[in-house]
Scaffold this motif. Structure first.
Motif, mmCIF file in Angstrom:
data_model
loop_
_atom_site.group_PDB
_atom_site.id
_atom_site.type_symbol
_atom_site.label_atom_id
_atom_site.label_comp_id
_atom_site.label_asym_id
_atom_site.label_seq_id
_atom_site.Cartn_x
_atom_site.Cartn_y
_atom_site.Cartn_z
ATOM 1 N N HIS A 52 0.856 -1.197 0.000
ATOM 2 C CA HIS A 52 0.000 0.000 0.000
ATOM 3 C C HIS A 52 0.892 1.247 0.000
ATOM 4 O O HIS A 52 0.895 2.050 0.941
ATOM 5 C CB HIS A 52 -0.968 -0.017 1.186
ATOM 6 N N ILE A 149 -8.267 -15.551 11.580
ATOM 7 C CA ILE A 149 -9.533 -15.413 12.301
ATOM 8 C C ILE A 149 -9.872 -13.929 12.413
ATOM 9 O O ILE A 149 -9.074 -13.138 12.921
ATOM 10 C CB ILE A 149 -9.428 -16.072 13.694
ATOM 11 N N GLN A 151 -12.321 -10.767 10.066
ATOM 12 C CA GLN A 151 -12.456 -10.324 8.669
ATOM 13 C C GLN A 151 -12.349 -8.805 8.536
ATOM 14 O O GLN A 151 -13.082 -8.184 7.784
ATOM 15 C CB GLN A 151 -13.785 -10.813 8.084
ATOM 16 N N VAL A 154 -7.004 -5.774 8.460
ATOM 17 C CA VAL A 154 -5.723 -6.381 8.827
ATOM 18 C C VAL A 154 -5.702 -7.834 8.337
ATOM 19 O O VAL A 154 -4.701 -8.299 7.773
ATOM 20 C CB VAL A 154 -5.488 -6.297 10.351
ATOM 21 N N ALA A 155 -6.830 -8.544 8.508
ATOM 22 C CA ALA A 155 -6.916 -9.938 8.049
ATOM 23 C C ALA A 155 -6.707 -10.007 6.536
ATOM 24 O O ALA A 155 -5.974 -10.860 6.023
ATOM 25 C CB ALA A 155 -8.275 -10.529 8.436
ATOM 26 N N ASP A 157 -5.184 -7.772 4.610
ATOM 27 C CA ASP A 157 -3.784 -7.426 4.306
ATOM 28 C C ASP A 157 -2.906 -8.676 4.446
ATOM 29 O O ASP A 157 -2.083 -8.969 3.576
ATOM 30 C CB ASP A 157 -3.236 -6.378 5.296
ATOM 31 N N ARG A 203 -16.990 -14.521 12.020
ATOM 32 C CA ARG A 203 -18.048 -15.152 12.841
ATOM 33 C C ARG A 203 -19.432 -14.693 12.409
ATOM 34 O O ARG A 203 -20.434 -15.288 12.769
ATOM 35 C CB ARG A 203 -17.825 -14.877 14.318
ATOM 36 N N HIS A 208 -22.044 -7.977 7.626
ATOM 37 C CA HIS A 208 -21.404 -7.407 8.820
ATOM 38 C C HIS A 208 -19.881 -7.509 8.782
ATOM 39 O O HIS A 208 -19.220 -7.198 9.783
ATOM 40 C CB HIS A 208 -21.939 -8.096 10.088
ATOM 41 N N SER A 310 -6.816 -12.211 14.047
ATOM 42 C CA SER A 310 -6.872 -10.825 13.570
ATOM 43 C C SER A 310 -8.186 -10.201 14.024
ATOM 44 O O SER A 310 -9.066 -9.894 13.226
ATOM 45 C CB SER A 310 -6.761 -10.832 12.045
ATOM 46 N N ILE A 311 -8.318 -10.073 15.348
ATOM 47 C CA ILE A 311 -9.609 -9.655 15.905
ATOM 48 C C ILE A 311 -9.541 -8.260 16.535
ATOM 49 O O ILE A 311 -10.403 -7.876 17.304
ATOM 50 C CB ILE A 311 -10.161 -10.703 16.900
ATOM 51 N N PHE A 313 -7.240 -4.670 18.066
ATOM 52 C CA PHE A 313 -6.102 -4.206 18.860
ATOM 53 C C PHE A 313 -6.557 -3.719 20.234
ATOM 54 O O PHE A 313 -7.755 -3.588 20.489
ATOM 55 C CB PHE A 313 -5.401 -3.054 18.134
ATOM 56 N N PRO A 355 -8.966 1.615 19.068
ATOM 57 C CA PRO A 355 -8.217 1.125 17.919
ATOM 58 C C PRO A 355 -9.068 0.848 16.680
ATOM 59 O O PRO A 355 -9.264 -0.303 16.289
ATOM 60 C CB PRO A 355 -7.568 -0.157 18.448
ATOM 61 N N ARG A 356 -9.607 1.881 16.071
ATOM 62 C CA ARG A 356 -10.374 1.688 14.845
ATOM 63 C C ARG A 356 -10.211 2.891 13.931
ATOM 64 O O ARG A 356 -9.954 4.010 14.400
ATOM 65 C CB ARG A 356 -11.861 1.457 15.170
ATOM 66 N N VAL A 358 -9.107 4.126 9.614
ATOM 67 C CA VAL A 358 -7.944 4.165 8.720
ATOM 68 C C VAL A 358 -7.106 5.411 9.032
ATOM 69 O O VAL A 358 -7.517 6.259 9.835
ATOM 70 C CB VAL A 358 -8.397 4.180 7.232
HETATM 71 P P1 NAP Z 1 -11.546 -4.686 12.799
HETATM 72 O O1 NAP Z 1 -11.791 -3.930 11.565
HETATM 73 O O2 NAP Z 1 -12.187 -4.254 14.046
HETATM 74 O O3 NAP Z 1 -11.934 -6.216 12.514
HETATM 75 C C1 NAP Z 1 -11.878 -7.158 13.534
HETATM 76 C C2 NAP Z 1 -12.478 -8.466 13.056
HETATM 77 O O4 NAP Z 1 -12.328 -9.418 14.111
HETATM 78 C C3 NAP Z 1 -13.974 -8.389 12.733
HETATM 79 O O5 NAP Z 1 -14.249 -9.225 11.630
HETATM 80 C C4 NAP Z 1 -14.593 -8.956 14.008
HETATM 81 O O6 NAP Z 1 -15.853 -9.562 13.824
HETATM 82 C C5 NAP Z 1 -13.586 -10.025 14.371
HETATM 83 N N1 NAP Z 1 -13.675 -10.431 15.758
HETATM 84 C C6 NAP Z 1 -13.598 -9.630 16.859
HETATM 85 N N2 NAP Z 1 -13.690 -10.393 17.979
HETATM 86 C C7 NAP Z 1 -13.817 -11.669 17.565
HETATM 87 C C8 NAP Z 1 -13.945 -12.908 18.236
HETATM 88 N N3 NAP Z 1 -13.963 -12.980 19.579
HETATM 89 N N4 NAP Z 1 -14.079 -14.028 17.496
HETATM 90 C C9 NAP Z 1 -14.051 -13.977 16.137
HETATM 91 N N5 NAP Z 1 -13.932 -12.841 15.441
HETATM 92 C C10 NAP Z 1 -13.802 -11.700 16.154
HETATM 93 O O7 NAP Z 1 -9.980 -4.754 13.171
HETATM 94 P P2 NAP Z 1 -8.663 -4.776 12.291
HETATM 95 O O8 NAP Z 1 -8.810 -5.556 11.049
HETATM 96 O O9 NAP Z 1 -7.629 -5.178 13.260
HETATM 97 O O10 NAP Z 1 -8.449 -3.252 11.900
HETATM 98 C C11 NAP Z 1 -8.391 -2.208 12.881
HETATM 99 C C12 NAP Z 1 -8.645 -0.873 12.180
HETATM 100 O O11 NAP Z 1 -7.558 -0.560 11.306
HETATM 101 C C13 NAP Z 1 -9.893 -0.886 11.310
HETATM 102 O O12 NAP Z 1 -10.548 0.342 11.408
HETATM 103 C C14 NAP Z 1 -9.331 -1.082 9.907
HETATM 104 O O13 NAP Z 1 -10.172 -0.603 8.873
HETATM 105 C C15 NAP Z 1 -8.037 -0.299 10.003
HETATM 106 N N6 NAP Z 1 -7.076 -0.810 9.000
HETATM 107 C C16 NAP Z 1 -7.178 -0.365 7.748
HETATM 108 C C17 NAP Z 1 -6.329 -0.872 6.775
HETATM 109 C C18 NAP Z 1 -6.454 -0.421 5.368
HETATM 110 O O14 NAP Z 1 -7.060 0.620 5.109
HETATM 111 N N7 NAP Z 1 -5.915 -1.192 4.421
HETATM 112 C C19 NAP Z 1 -5.392 -1.841 7.078
HETATM 113 C C20 NAP Z 1 -5.325 -2.285 8.388
HETATM 114 C C21 NAP Z 1 -6.181 -1.764 9.344
HETATM 115 P P3 NAP Z 1 -17.202 -8.871 14.384
HETATM 116 O O15 NAP Z 1 -17.496 -7.771 13.412
HETATM 117 O O16 NAP Z 1 -18.174 -9.971 14.359
HETATM 118 O O17 NAP Z 1 -16.875 -8.340 15.762
#
Ligand code: NAP
Length: 398
Positions: A52, A149, A151, A154-155, A157, A203, A208, A310-311, A313, A355-356, A358
């Motif tokens: 990226h 694990i 979606q 980060v997952a 990526d 999950r 969603h 990947s759930i 931060f 931790p959410r 971009v």
């Molecule tokens: P995220 O967007 O919050 O996604 C976390 C994932 O983990 C969701 O699918 C969530 O499902 C799942 N999850 C959480 N708890 C769980 C559990 N106990 N069991 C199973 N699944 C579980 O987090 P992230 O991917 O780490 O990203 C963090 C932030 O950084 C986000 O805002 C993201 O957009 C941003 N980011 C952006 C980029 C980019 O622009 N390329 C790259 C990296 C990160 P549920 O929805 O069901 O809770």
């Protein structure tokens, strides 16, 4: 003239500094930025995926800021001030203290004990970006089946980097965007005979899923990998999905990508496969070293020899001596960046919002914090009791 200290040099720190200088230049004297690593810009350097490149470009803007304001803006590397004592000391000696330390840890599933070859995606991402703390991460020599694990982006990526062809990885290595250790491991993985299967487990359903369309679409344009979705794991057929996503523009637009992934199910033209699987929640790891994941409900066992959780931060407040907000999971603040109960201490970025979001989401957040700091500085809300001592660390030359 007022003096401000900044802990961290990631996007939350650098954007706030940019708006402090833009909106309050006249009242600001020195701004000292303290970075504990020997490389600046935090998440931009170690979190953004190496391919990226356009997102990483923001580092050029941060470097220009440092050059343009070099008379009073200094960045110090290898300057670890992330303890309650050092936060208190900085608070006592600067008019304003910005804490922009991001989210320092990964959330983990309550699946224990963790077998060998289960990692957090955070560690995997830091590793392929060459973070010094993760240099020695011991990955399996050549996994055939990887489960991720969660979606979120980060997952996706991680799935994308794992599935790239050596030709796609080479330019990233050349530009030092991908660490040499990671290049060697990924290239070795891709040069083995067998295909790589990456299962990205959510999950909940497509409607969603946390990933965004840009990252989703990227999985469908890979040289050596096909992204596949089993239509029986969706919330209905395409007509039902169209209806159910009618009020969500992004999800509705993503349906064309979903359709492409369904079509790709029977496509065997590429070596590797990425399976986006919905309604698949892990119940337990199997084997040690890992050889599978059992799913809750269906009882299905997914073969895998490496797993990345990947759930999301976690912002750590205790280590800094700062309170965490139970709702946002960021450091407790008044919503504008003023840390609750600590006059003169402010937060921005993930440390403030949780931790959410971009990198661009930092811009409004950091403008808000910069304005809160400037307003307080002009009112003399916090009076430091000590003169700032000589800054620690090695000055960064932009
Ligand atoms: P995220 O967007 O919050 O996604 C976390 C994932 O983990 C969701 O699918 C969530 O499902 C799942 N999850 C959480 N708890 C769980 C559990 N106990 N069991 C199973 N699944 C579980 O987090 P992230 O991917 O780490 O990203 C963090 C932030 O950084 C986000 O805002 C993201 O957009 C941003 N980011 C952006 C980029 C980019 O622009 N390329 C790259 C990296 C990160 P549920 O929805 O069901 O809770």
């Amino acid at each position: 003239m007022k003096r401000v200290a900044v802990v961290g040099s990631g996007p939350g720190a650098m954007y706030t500094v940019k708006y402090l200088l833009r909106h309050g230049s006249a009242q600001l004297g020195r701004i000292d930025i303290y970075e504990k690593l020997d490389t600046p810009f935090g998440l931009v350097r170690f979190g953004v995926a190496p391919d990226h490149v356009e997102v990483k470009e923001v580092a050029t803007e941060f470097k220009s800021l440092l050059t343009e304001h070099s008379d009073r803006l200094k960045l110090y590397l290898r300057a670890d001030v992330s303890t309650p004592e050092s936060i208190r000391a900085l608070n006592m000696s600067y008019d304003g203290l910005l804490v922009a330390t991001g989210a320092q840890d990964a959330l983990r599933l309550p699946l224990s004990p963790l077998p060998k070859y289960t990692f957090s995606a955070r560690d995997f991402v830091l590793w392929y970006n060459g973070h010094p703390d993760l240099h020695g991460l011991l990955l399996p020599p050549s996994p055939r089946n990887v489960s991720i694990i969660g979606q979120g982006n980060v997952a996706l990526d991680a799935a994308r980097i794992l599935s790239k062809s050596v030709d796609e990885l080479l330019p990233l290595r050349k530009d030092s965007l991908l660490s040499e250790t990671a290049f060697q491991w990924l290239a070795e993985r891709q040069s083995v005979d067998g295909p790589l299967s990456v299962s990205v487990l959510g999950r909940r359903g497509y409607l969603h899923a946390a990933f965004t369309n840009k990252e989703f679409r990227e999985l469908t344009t890979m040289k050596d990998a096909t992204c596949k979705i089993d239509p029986s794991e969706l919330e209905g057929d395409m007509d039902e999905l169209r209806l159910k996503s009618a009020t969500d523009r992004a999800k509705s637009r993503g349906l064309s990508i979903v359709a492409k992934c369904i079509e790709a199910n029977s496509d065997m033209s590429k070596k590797n496969s990425i399976y986006l699987r919905f309604f698949t929640a892990p119940a337990a790891y199997i084997g040690d070293p890992l050889n599978g994941i059992s799913l809750s409900g269906s009882g299905e066992n997914i073969p895998c020899d490496m797993s990345l959780e990947s759930i999301g931060f976690k912002v750590i407040g205790d280590e800094l001596g700062l309170p965490i907000d139970a709702t946002t999971k960021g450091i407790a603040n008044d919503g504008l960046g003023r840390v609750i109960g600590m006059k003169g201490v402010y937060v921005a970025g993930w440390a403030k919002r949780g931790p959410r979001g971009v990198i661009a989401a930092n811009i409004p957040c950091c403008i808000e914090t910069a304005d809160a700091i400037l307003s307080d500085l002009s009112k003399g809300v916090h009076n430091p009791s000590q003169e700032p001592s000589k800054p620690i660390g090695a000055p960064f030359i932009a």
